[in-house]
Design an enzyme around this catalytic site. Structure first.
Site, PDB file in Angstrom:
ATOM      1  N   GLU A 326       0.841  -1.209   0.000  1.00  0.00           N
ATOM      2  CA  GLU A 326       0.000   0.000   0.000  1.00  0.00           C
ATOM      3  C   GLU A 326       0.877   1.261   0.000  1.00  0.00           C
ATOM      4  O   GLU A 326       0.675   2.174   0.783  1.00  0.00           O
ATOM      5  CB  GLU A 326      -0.915  -0.005   1.228  1.00  0.00           C
ATOM      6  CG  GLU A 326      -1.781  -1.250   1.329  1.00  0.00           C
ATOM      7  CD  GLU A 326      -2.604  -1.310   2.600  1.00  0.00           C
ATOM      8  OE1 GLU A 326      -3.737  -1.808   2.560  1.00  0.00           O
ATOM      9  OE2 GLU A 326      -2.105  -0.847   3.647  1.00  0.00           O
ATOM     10  N   CYS A 417     -10.215   0.284   8.162  1.00  0.00           N
ATOM     11  CA  CYS A 417      -9.691   1.598   8.512  1.00  0.00           C
ATOM     12  C   CYS A 417     -10.284   2.708   7.661  1.00  0.00           C
ATOM     13  O   CYS A 417     -10.486   3.828   8.137  1.00  0.00           O
ATOM     14  CB  CYS A 417      -8.167   1.597   8.406  1.00  0.00           C
ATOM     15  SG  CYS A 417      -7.543   0.969   6.836  1.00  0.00           S
TER      16      CYS A 417
END
Length: 680
Positions: A326, A417
């Site tokens: 990521e 998240c």
């Protein structure tokens, strides 16, 4: 005893206000509590966040046992019931969002639920302030990422300090929005433990997932206690000190780049590693640089920002190109078919750019913030308020790309998240609209609203009215109690000044003849520009009116030639909005459309489409495959483009942001019938 503690705390807050005048951001945002929105674009989204997103988030925290983890931690028995040790933060972030939201929409029922949830959080806290359900439930058998001892795996996996950081952020928001100290007291008890545990001569670590640094700075601002700021700076200083990495390795985990830990922060030059962690780190670097006057830290964060906006930033405002980790990739590594662009990274980017503006007073930071807000961040949530993208694609071409990019939003994720980060960001938006430095009053975002502030000791009401982002007409009504000398600084966006980006990463394909105009009380005025702001100095009187007209033409955007995926292609922009083509408007496809340089677009506001959008239409060539005749040809058809943020709200299919300007080559792809069916 309690009375003595309270008095001491109040004295600390008072002393903080004096201490911060010595070194701090030169520009301060006008607090979200002082801004009332009346905006046709953002207010409905904030209402959806309040009515749908936040309740859904709390419900999902209950249904997925995130709340149960706190209940078991309070009982000191049971088995950790979710997947990740950072699942605690989903509750903290949703409380933060609910706190901001209650300042917009007071809600007694929501307030009571939040207080009950805070009580559960407090009951889960250990006597010395430690708060981490993944260990407290069963210390003999903690989460495998956590290690057998506290903080043992903080550098790599445990997220103990990450959890703490989100707790602090939520606690400060709750205190500012409600005036209650229930969550703040829990946060301060935990922060006192962190400060007692880490520091010179104590434990040393570079937190594996940053945000504790930002949270500690916020606690410092609330209490004035220097230890919180000192510990935040200590954590920054620990980066690049760990000897366990292999600096010669190209593996970002083995060389420390993934954690931004390969070199000291003052020696870092590029945005690197996990994008969310990185942008939280850079936000904290700006905070600490402002509060300590550390010029080396300031120079480093400036250099990193310049690297990101000139080499590692998608045209939609997304960051973090590489799915593996990521993370940011190499310079100019901005692929479309595999673009990652985590929604959380867009949230973090807003935080970072707001701080950079406060440091420098330059509109380029607000320009980036605007691009992120209206495009790469807003795409992360569906119009229903309860479906989300974790990653934000730049292109969906066929089922082969489905394995690497998300073609449709989901209601929740094991690692959730992003939904909870959006839940806290949206209702905080009023705090990003205005800012002030002495007699300079800044307008950064064009959001219909009213704010109350003081210039010197004189009250001032400032109201803006617009139909932004669909219309470029902006109206500002100035209402001082009595005639008042100050400078009104209105941001003139880069896109309205012919600048697609504050770098050479993207540029407009052709020039524009349209200009910005400004009138005061109906009369055109000449104005000077300062760092991208129109400066309007004046002795202002009650009901003075400023009218700003921004050109809202459709512009073709081209990328730097070093961005390989965008060679020979154009993107479409109108005002702050980036556009895409989606299958449902374009005969079932989107990636076969060609946009020559001479293409002329018509605009049409459609109030019933996708909650009200301005569409772009043009007659363009399109590549057509005739399976029966086994031929390929170009045909003329209408291209319809919609705002990028609105895609994937009408089913699953092709989408693209970048369009070839002409046919240079054709990729031959064999697609089985089963795969074709999956696209329907």
């Amino acid at each position: 005893m309690k009375r003595k503690i309270l008095i001491g705390w109040m004295l600390a807050i008072t002393s903080a206000s004096h201490a911060q005048t010595a070194a701090d951001y030169p520009i301060r945002p006008v607090s979200f509590t002082q801004v009332k929105l009346a905006d046709n674009f953002w207010l409905p989204r904030l209402k959806t966040n309040t009515d749908v997103t936040i309740p859904a988030s709390f419900q999902r925290c209950e249904a997925t046992n995130r709340v149960k983890n706190f209940e078991m931690a309070a009982a000191r028995q049971g088995k950790f019931a979710t997947t990740f040790p950072f699942d605690d933060t989903d509750i903290y972030k949703t409380i933060e969002g609910a706190s901001y939201s209650m300042s917009l929409y007071p809600d007694e029922q929501l307030a009571a639920y939040v207080e009950a949830l805070i009580a559960k959080v407090g009951a889960a806290q250990e006597p010395d302030g430690y708060l981490y359900t993944a260990r407290t439930i069963d210390p003999a058998h903690p989460h495998p990422w956590a290690g057998m001892k506290r903080w043992e795996k903080e550098r790599e996996l445990s997220h103990e300090l990450y959890n703490a950081g989100h707790l602090y952020e939520a606690a400060v928001a709750h205190y500012q929005a409600t005036g209650k100290k229930s969550l703040l007291n829990i946060a301060l008890k935990n922060a006192d433990l962190v400060c007692a545990t880490f520091g010179p001569g104590k434990l040393s670590v570079a937190p594996g997932h940053e945000i504790v640094e930002m949270g500690l700075v916020k606690l410092y601002r609330v209490t004035g206690q220097p230890k919180y700021l000192q510990t935040a700076k200590f954590f920054l200083d620990q980066r690049g000190q760990y000897k366990g990495y292999d600096p010669k390795s190209n593996d970002v985990w083995k060389n420390g780049q993934y954690w931004q830990d390969d070199k000291p922060v003052i020696a870092q030059k590029e945005a690197e590693g996990h994008a969310v962690r990185a942008e939280y780190l850079y936000s904290a670097m700006a905070d600490v640089a402002a509060l300590t006057g550390d010029k080396q830290l300031l120079a480093a964060v400036d250099t990193i920002w310049n690297n990101m906006v000139s080499k590692k930033f998608y045209v939609t405002g997304g960051t973090g190109a590489v799915p593996g980790g990521e993370r940011f990739g190499n310079n100019y590594e901005l692929p479309n078919a595999t673009a990652y662009n985590e929604t959380c990274a867009s949230v973090a980017d807003v935080y970072w750019n707001q701080r950079m503006f406060q440091l420098h007073g330059d509109s380029k930071y607000a320009d980036i913030m605007e691009k992120v807000l209206y495009n790469g961040l807003l795409s992360g949530v569906g119009l229903d308020g309860k479906s989300f993208f974790y990653s934000n694609a730049m292109q969906i071409k066929n089922s082969a790309s489905f394995a690497q990019t998300e073609p449709a939003r989901a209601g929740w994720f094991d690692c959730s998240c992003c939904p909870t980060n959006l839940a806290r960001l949206f209702p905080s938006l009023p705090g990003y609209v205005y800012a002030q430095h002495d007699k300079d009053v800044y307008v950064n975002l064009f959001v219909s609203s009213t704010t109350l502030l003081k210039v010197g000791k004189q009250p001032l009401q400032l109201t803006q009215q617009n139909n932004y982002p669909w219309d470029g007409g902006l109206k500002f009504t100035v209402n001082p109690d009595k005639p008042l000398d100050f400078n009104l600084l209105v941001r003139i966006p880069g896109w309205a000044r012919g600048e697609a980006m504050p770098s050479d990463l993207y540029r407009f394909a052709g020039p524009s003849e349209q200009k910005v105009s400004i009138k005061i009380n109906g009369k055109p005025v000449q104005y000077t520009m300062r760092k991208g702001y129109a400066v309007l100095p004046r002795k202002w009187h009650k009901n003075d009116v400023v009218e700003v007209t921004l050109p809202m033409e459709v512009r073709q955007v081209v990328a730097n030639a070093k961005v390989q995926d965008d060679l020979g292609k154009v993107a479409l922009q109108r005002g702050p909005i980036m556009y895409c083509a989606e299958w449902t408007d374009n005969h079932g496809k989107a990636t076969n459309l060609i946009v020559p340089p001479t293409t002329s677009f018509a605009t049409n506001f459609q109030p019933s489409l996708l909650n009200g959008i301005t569409t772009l239409t043009a007659t363009v060539p399109a590549v057509k495959v005739d399976e029966a005749a086994n031929t390929i040809s170009t045909v003329t058809q209408t291209l319809t483009a919609i705002p990028y943020y609105a895609w994937a709200n009408r089913g699953k299919g092709e989408m693209t942001v970048w369009f070839p300007a002409k046919v240079l080559d054709v990729d031959l792809v064999t697609r089985p019938a089963m795969e074709r069916e999956q696209l329907k």
